[in-house]
Design an enzyme around this catalytic site. Structure first.
Site, PDB file in Angstrom:
ATOM      1  CB  CYS A   6       1.407  -2.474  -6.047  1.00 33.31           C
ATOM      2  SG  CYS A   6       0.284  -1.698  -4.810  1.00 33.31           S
ATOM      3  CB  ILE A   8      -5.404   2.941   3.705  1.00 29.11           C
ATOM      4  CG1 ILE A   8      -6.372   3.930   4.447  1.00 29.11           C
ATOM      5  CG2 ILE A   8      -5.837   1.688   3.023  1.00 29.11           C
ATOM      6  CD1 ILE A   8      -7.230   3.078   5.423  1.00 29.11           C
ATOM      7  CE  LYS A  31      -8.922   2.183 -10.406  1.00 29.24           C
ATOM      8  NZ  LYS A  31      -8.349   0.982  -9.585  1.00 29.24           N
ATOM      9  CG  ASN A  32     -11.506   1.185  -7.101  1.00 29.39           C
ATOM     10  OD1 ASN A  32     -10.649   0.825  -7.953  1.00 29.39           O
ATOM     11  ND2 ASN A  32     -11.303   2.078  -6.035  1.00 29.39           N
ATOM     12  NE  ARG A  37      -2.953  -2.409  -2.716  1.00 25.70           N
ATOM     13  CZ  ARG A  37      -3.397  -1.814  -3.589  1.00 25.70           C
ATOM     14  NH1 ARG A  37      -2.803  -1.505  -4.532  1.00 25.70           N
ATOM     15  NH2 ARG A  37      -4.783  -1.723  -3.501  1.00 25.70           N
ATOM     16  N   PRO A  38      -0.520  -7.433   0.920  1.00 25.00           N
ATOM     17  CG  PRO A  38      -0.754  -7.887   3.512  1.00 25.00           C
ATOM     18  CD  PRO A  38      -0.260  -6.810   2.451  1.00 25.00           C
ATOM     19  CB  VAL A  39      -4.353 -11.609  -0.630  1.00 28.91           C
ATOM     20  CG1 VAL A  39      -4.229 -10.562  -1.840  1.00 28.91           C
ATOM     21  CG2 VAL A  39      -3.369 -12.667  -1.068  1.00 28.91           C
ATOM     22  CG  ASP A  40      -3.213 -11.032   5.685  1.00 27.27           C
ATOM     23  OD1 ASP A  40      -3.460 -10.209   4.774  1.00 27.27           O
ATOM     24  OD2 ASP A  40      -3.139 -10.745   6.828  1.00 27.27           O
ATOM     25  NE  ARG A  91      -3.382   0.434 -12.678  1.00 26.64           N
ATOM     26  CZ  ARG A  91      -3.073  -0.219 -11.727  1.00 26.64           C
ATOM     27  NH1 ARG A  91      -2.150   0.439 -11.014  1.00 26.64           N
ATOM     28  NH2 ARG A  91      -4.113  -0.598 -10.888  1.00 26.64           N
ATOM     29  NE  ARG A 102      -4.604  -5.599  -2.971  1.00 25.60           N
ATOM     30  CZ  ARG A 102      -4.135  -6.460  -2.044  1.00 25.60           C
ATOM     31  NH1 ARG A 102      -2.848  -6.946  -2.307  1.00 25.60           N
ATOM     32  NH2 ARG A 102      -4.766  -6.612  -1.063  1.00 25.60           N
ATOM     33  CG  ASP A 129      -8.323   5.213  -3.758  1.00 24.36           C
ATOM     34  OD1 ASP A 129      -7.141   4.578  -3.420  1.00 24.36           O
ATOM     35  OD2 ASP A 129      -8.953   4.387  -4.270  1.00 24.36           O
TER      36      ASP A 129
END
Ligand code: UD1
Length: 446
Positions: free
Chosen positions: A141, A355, A47-48, A146-149, A425, A117, A333
């Site tokens: 989530c 993490i 998936k990833n 989980r920022p996207v900076d 998912r 995300r 994970d």
């Protein structure tokens, strides 16, 4: 796409998603334990890796063919997002053809981004190809903020101007320009976004302290198959040589994404917990070195091949101490599944999650089946018990759900696992695969 067309698309998407996934949203799994798993299981494509690679087709002005894209809810979501931009997706047997020759908008809507995300990955390729992108902020989530900076810092280094407006990342540039970007943390998503942005930038981009996950290597392999020059993927120092879109070329062969190391780890742990004998095949065990070494130290009997792991029957395992870390460390994970195993080993174990800040949601649910876990900050102390007992439990996120199903397989009596859509998912047909190995699982449609 006009605002009205966009609104219409959003409504159509929500309706079709509801129709398509309504079963999944309400489905439950009834698991009758305990069972002993036996046989072999084929691992699906990761998936990833599939998600960023599908997004990377946004860079390609021609149709790209894939072999065996996994049937997962997240893959459905990313394909819908690409389609909302004008990408054509066609299925032909086991092949999927993704054609991003002509896009009619560079907008990623909140309705699609909020559910997953990874949607934020469209930012890099859109900016690189069109010089403009408007992408909803993914928000937090269940497992953390989980920022996207880091993604945004990197894009700015490449010359993008970025503003956050009404919950959207609004980015534009004349042409991205190669730069040296040092990531403050080896973020998987930021590394992928920046690699894709750098492909059509002017000049060379160097990403320092890049994430080293095998899925990044696979994204690079996909891009290399399109003629892109990338060096160092899979290490912390990645070099991408920018090129003109006309220099990209359609490969002769369909692309096949690597096997899913997280799904493989889940089945390996399931086999060990059930004291079974299972051959888990179709993935690269080198991608799981840390996990396999830990399991062997705990007493598991494993035969490791080129593309399979054979789990042999072993005695009750012993406890261990693990701490999650970016690759090649212990993968976050697999943390929840490992904790399911640690619940029934001899002695105590300690798990530290470094993490994500809220990734212990499986703990209270596992407690309902008899596991003994005490949480302190970002660590968990697990006291191994002899047996678990079946109970009604609720899935809270993807990997937490996997931990619950593992416990249910070996618990005595019936477990009812609710909110299975979290599991769907990221695990392709997990109930069917486990049933083939001898588990007693019934999916009750919602
Ligand atoms: C990817 C995986 C996910 C896995 C995670 C860590 C996909 C689709 N998902 O997620 O399954 O659990 O890697 O291996 O591949 N962070 C920031 N700022 C940023 C980016 C990240 O603070 O700009 C933080 C996150 O909040 C998180 C940590 O860094 O705490 C790791 O995130 P990242 O490596 O980016 O994970 P994802 O790409 O989201």
């Amino acid at each position: 796409m006009s605002i009205n067309q966009r609104r219409l698309f959003k409504e159509e998407f929500l309706q079709s998603a509801q129709k398509h996934f309504s079963g999944w949203f309400m489905d439950k799994l009834i698991v009758e334990g305990p069972c002993t798993l036996k046989g072999s299981v084929q691992i699906s494509s990761a998936k990833n890796a599939t998600l960023p690679i599908l997004v990377a087709t946004l860079l390609c002005p021609y149709p790209v063919t894939f072999d065996s894209i996994p049937e997962l809810m997240d893959v459905g979501t990313i394909l819908k997002l690409l389609q909302s931009m004008g990408v054509k997706v066609t299925k032909k047997g086991s092949q999927t053809i993704v054609d991003a020759s002509h896009l009619d908008n560079q907008h990623a809507d909140y309705a699609l981004v909020k559910t997953m995300r990874a949607s934020v990955l469209v930012l890099g390729p859109l900016l690189a190809r069109y010089g403009v992108a408007s992408v909803s902020l993914p928000g937090g989530c269940a497992i953390g903020a989980r920022p996207v900076d880091i993604h945004l810092m990197g894009m700015e280094k490449l010359g993008a101007e970025i503003e956050i407006e009404n919950g959207y990342i609004k980015a534009h540039c004349k042409k991205l320009k190669g730069a040296t970007i040092t990531l403050p943390f080896p973020s998987v998503g930021a590394t992928e976004n920046l690699i894709m942005a750098a492909v059509l930038a002017e000049g060379t981009t160097i990403i320092e302290n890049a994430a080293m996950e095998p899925e990044i290597d696979d994204l690079a392999d996909f891009l290399i198959a399109q003629g892109v020059k990338i060096e160092g993927a899979g290490t912390s120092h990645i070099t991408v040589h920018g090129m003109d879109i006309k220099q990209l070329k359609s490969p002769a062969k369909p692309y096949r994404v690597i096997g899913d190391r997280i799904e493989a780890a889940t089945f390996i742990i399931a086999a060990i917990m059930s004291k079974g004998e299972v051959r888990v095949e179709g993935f690269n065990p080198k991608h799981l070195t840390y996990v396999l070494e830990t399991l062997i130290k705990m007493g598991a009997s494993l035969e490791v091949g080129e593309d399979f792991v054979l789990v042999k029957k072993s005695q009750r395992l012993k406890g261990a101490i693990i701490e999650t870390a970016p690759y090649p460390g212990f993968p976050t994970d697999v943390q929840a599944q490992m904790m399911a195993l640690m619940s029934v080993v001899e002695g105590n174990s300690v798990v530290t999650e470094t993490i994500f800040e809220n990734r212990f949601m499986h703990v209270p649910e596992m407690g309902r089946m008899g596991s003994k876990v005490t949480l302190k900050g970002n660590s968990a102390l697990i006291e191994g018990v002899e047996d678990l007992s079946g109970a009604p439990v609720m899935c809270t996120d993807l990997r937490a759900s996997a931990a619950l199903i593992l416990c249910a397989l070996i618990a005595s009596g019936e477990s009812e696992i609710q909110r299975v859509y979290h599991l769907d998912r990221g695990y392709e047909k997990i109930d069917e695969k486990l049933t083939k190995l001898g588990a007693k699982i019934k999916r009750v449609k919602g």
